[in-house]
Design a protein around this motif. Structure first.
Motif, short mmCIF file in Angstrom:
data_model
loop_
_atom_site.label_atom_id
_atom_site.label_comp_id
_atom_site.label_asym_id
_atom_site.label_seq_id
_atom_site.Cartn_x
_atom_site.Cartn_y
_atom_site.Cartn_z
N ALA A 105 37.70 -75.20 21.29
CA ALA A 105 36.30 -75.54 21.57
C ALA A 105 36.06 -75.56 23.07
O ALA A 105 35.04 -75.05 23.57
N ALA A 106 36.99 -76.17 23.81
CA ALA A 106 36.86 -76.21 25.27
C ALA A 106 36.98 -74.82 25.87
O ALA A 106 36.27 -74.47 26.84
N ALA A 107 37.86 -74.00 25.30
CA ALA A 107 38.07 -72.65 25.81
C ALA A 107 36.80 -71.81 25.69
O ALA A 107 36.44 -71.05 26.59
N ARG A 108 36.11 -71.96 24.57
CA ARG A 108 34.88 -71.17 24.36
C ARG A 108 33.81 -71.53 25.40
O ARG A 108 33.01 -70.67 25.79
N GLY A 109 33.83 -72.76 25.82
CA GLY A 109 32.80 -73.20 26.77
C GLY A 109 33.11 -72.91 28.21
O GLY A 109 32.26 -73.14 29.09
N THR A 110 34.31 -72.42 28.50
CA THR A 110 34.70 -72.21 29.91
C THR A 110 35.12 -70.78 30.21
O THR A 110 35.63 -70.51 31.31
N GLY A 111 34.95 -69.88 29.26
CA GLY A 111 35.24 -68.48 29.54
C GLY A 111 36.71 -68.11 29.53
O GLY A 111 37.11 -67.11 30.14
N VAL A 112 37.53 -68.90 28.84
CA VAL A 112 38.95 -68.54 28.71
C VAL A 112 39.07 -67.22 27.96
O VAL A 112 38.43 -67.03 26.93
N ARG A 113 39.88 -66.32 28.50
CA ARG A 113 39.95 -65.00 27.86
C ARG A 113 41.19 -64.80 26.99
O ARG A 113 41.23 -63.90 26.16
N ARG A 114 42.20 -65.66 27.16
CA ARG A 114 43.42 -65.50 26.36
C ARG A 114 43.93 -66.89 25.97
O ARG A 114 43.97 -67.81 26.79
N PHE A 115 44.32 -67.03 24.71
CA PHE A 115 44.79 -68.31 24.18
C PHE A 115 46.10 -68.06 23.44
O PHE A 115 46.13 -67.29 22.48
N ILE A 116 47.17 -68.70 23.89
CA ILE A 116 48.50 -68.50 23.33
C ILE A 116 48.96 -69.80 22.68
O ILE A 116 48.87 -70.87 23.29
N ALA A 164 39.49 -66.62 16.81
CA ALA A 164 38.59 -67.19 17.81
C ALA A 164 37.71 -66.10 18.43
O ALA A 164 38.22 -65.13 19.00
N ASP A 165 36.40 -66.25 18.32
CA ASP A 165 35.46 -65.26 18.85
C ASP A 165 35.53 -65.21 20.38
O ASP A 165 35.53 -66.24 21.05
N GLY A 166 35.60 -64.00 20.90
CA GLY A 166 35.55 -63.80 22.34
C GLY A 166 36.82 -64.17 23.09
O GLY A 166 36.84 -64.15 24.32
N ILE A 167 37.86 -64.53 22.36
CA ILE A 167 39.13 -64.94 22.98
C ILE A 167 40.25 -64.11 22.37
O ILE A 167 40.29 -63.89 21.16
N GLU A 168 41.13 -63.63 23.23
CA GLU A 168 42.30 -62.90 22.76
C GLU A 168 43.34 -63.91 22.29
O GLU A 168 44.00 -64.55 23.10
N GLY A 169 43.46 -64.07 20.99
CA GLY A 169 44.37 -65.07 20.41
C GLY A 169 45.75 -64.51 20.16
O GLY A 169 45.91 -63.45 19.55
N ILE A 170 46.76 -65.22 20.64
CA ILE A 170 48.16 -64.80 20.51
C ILE A 170 48.96 -65.94 19.91
O ILE A 170 48.87 -67.08 20.37
N VAL A 225 51.61 -64.28 28.35
CA VAL A 225 50.54 -64.60 29.30
C VAL A 225 50.12 -63.35 30.05
O VAL A 225 48.92 -63.09 30.26
N GLU A 226 51.07 -62.54 30.45
CA GLU A 226 50.80 -61.40 31.31
C GLU A 226 50.49 -60.12 30.55
O GLU A 226 49.69 -59.29 31.03
N ASN A 227 51.12 -59.94 29.37
CA ASN A 227 51.03 -58.64 28.70
C ASN A 227 50.57 -58.69 27.25
O ASN A 227 50.38 -57.65 26.63
N GLY A 228 50.43 -59.87 26.69
CA GLY A 228 50.19 -59.97 25.26
C GLY A 228 48.83 -59.46 24.83
O GLY A 228 47.85 -59.54 25.57
N GLY A 229 48.81 -58.93 23.61
CA GLY A 229 47.56 -58.55 22.96
C GLY A 229 47.37 -59.39 21.71
O GLY A 229 48.32 -59.99 21.21
N ARG A 230 46.16 -59.46 21.21
CA ARG A 230 45.86 -60.29 20.04
C ARG A 230 46.86 -60.02 18.91
O ARG A 230 47.12 -58.86 18.56
N GLY A 231 47.43 -61.07 18.36
CA GLY A 231 48.34 -60.90 17.23
C GLY A 231 49.45 -61.93 17.21
O GLY A 231 49.48 -62.86 18.00
N VAL A 232 50.37 -61.70 16.30
CA VAL A 232 51.50 -62.60 16.07
C VAL A 232 52.78 -61.92 16.54
O VAL A 232 52.96 -60.72 16.34
N TYR A 233 53.66 -62.71 17.16
CA TYR A 233 54.94 -62.19 17.63
C TYR A 233 56.06 -63.16 17.25
O TYR A 233 55.98 -64.36 17.52
N ASN A 234 57.11 -62.63 16.62
CA ASN A 234 58.31 -63.42 16.39
C ASN A 234 59.12 -63.49 17.67
O ASN A 234 59.49 -62.45 18.23
#
Length: 311
Positions: A105-116, A164-170, A225-234
């Protein structure tokens, strides 16, 4: 980049913060107390105070840090009592649900572009099919009762982050941690139990474990943080192994006698249904996607070498 780490003072945070700082990122650390504030300052991060379960405090902390990336490492896992597995994970389950919701919720309000987010690839995969799972395989749809709330919390958190809308979720599904600050650190209770032959192989010992050294998990997180794209990683090592293999080898490393073997019904009485699952039915995980897409390779490719160094 400006990076905010929530859950910054645990075993992972102590490995992750210095690596992010050394990589040139401007690092903020969300902590609950003055003690935590001093600890993260020593690691080169800027502390922001908030209780992860208090949405107003989390919102204020995220606005103060104004990060481009949030890394959610919130857990509260101490000693795991397999007879009461759900109790051992109750506080972490709440953090994975409420804490994640507050951060998002806080991320959506502050323009966070990536959430891990930290997830679990050690205990959660479906106990059917082959011994090693990829990120495309489902989580356990019919867990034993003691593990149901933990798996449900993991699934809730993963869906929230990935959707999450508008956020690259990892989502990073870490294997079983070993190394400094973990339950399998040198001198830990778990290793002492193995040394004293109080950690038997249950049934056929066919449960497959995927391990990861805590330092390798931190390196993978920096890569996300540096290279990830939306998705799940083991995030696991190259060497998933059944209990019947890794437990005797670890006992030998510790100079202990070979672990005892007990039948499933004895294991159930001593360790509960969850303990039997961990020993006999668990599935391991493949790290091929993380290596391919994150450009990450574990420095400890096998628990065989990594644990030997630590013992």
């Amino acid at each position: 980049m400006r990076v905010l780490v929530a859950g910054a003072t645990g075993a992972m945070g102590k490995e992750l913060l210095p690596r992010l700082v050394d990589a040139g990122h401007e690092v903020f650390a969300m902590v609950r107390s003055e003690t935590g504030k001093a600890a993260v300052t020593r690691m080169g991060a800027v502390p922001v105070i908030a209780d992860a379960l208090d949405r107003a405090q989390v919102t204020k902390a995220v606005r103060e840090a104004d990060p481009e990336v949030i890394v959610n490492q919130l857990t509260a896992i101490g000693h795991i009592d397999t007879r009461h597995f759900e109790r051992s994970f109750a506080a972490t389950d709440r953090l994975r649900i409420e804490g994640t919701d507050n951060l998002l919720a806080a991320a959506r309000g502050t323009g966070v572009r990536r959430f891990i987010a930290q997830s679990n690839g050690a205990f959660t995969y479906a106990r059917t099919g082959g011994p090693v799972k990829t990120e495309e395989d489902p989580l356990d749809r019919s867990p034993v009762a003691q593990m149901a709330s933990m798996i449900a919390a993991v699934e809730y958190m993963e869906k929230a982050v990935l959707g999450a809308d508008g956020i690259e979720g990892i989502v990073l599904r870490y294997g079983a941690f070993y190394g400094p600050g973990t339950s399998m650190a040198p001198g830990s209770e778990q290793l002492e139990m193995i040394r004293k032959r109080r950690f038997p192989v249950v049934g056929d010992g066919g449960g497959v474990w995927s391990f990861v050294h805590i330092a390798d998990a931190a390196e993978a997180t920096v890569a996300a943080v540096e290279n990830g794209g939306r998705g799940v990683y083991n995030i696991v090592d190259d060497d998933p192994a059944p209990v019947a293999q890794w437990l005797p080898e670890l006992a030998a490393m510790l100079g202990a006698k070979k672990p005892m073997r007990v039948p499933r019904f004895i294991g159930r009485l001593a360790a509960g249904p969850a303990g039997v699952v961990l020993m006999t039915e668990l599935r391991g995980a493949s790290n091929a996607k993380a290596k391919r897409e994150l450009g990450w390779t574990p420095s400890h490719p096998s628990w065989r070498q990594g644990l030997r160094v630590g013992t």
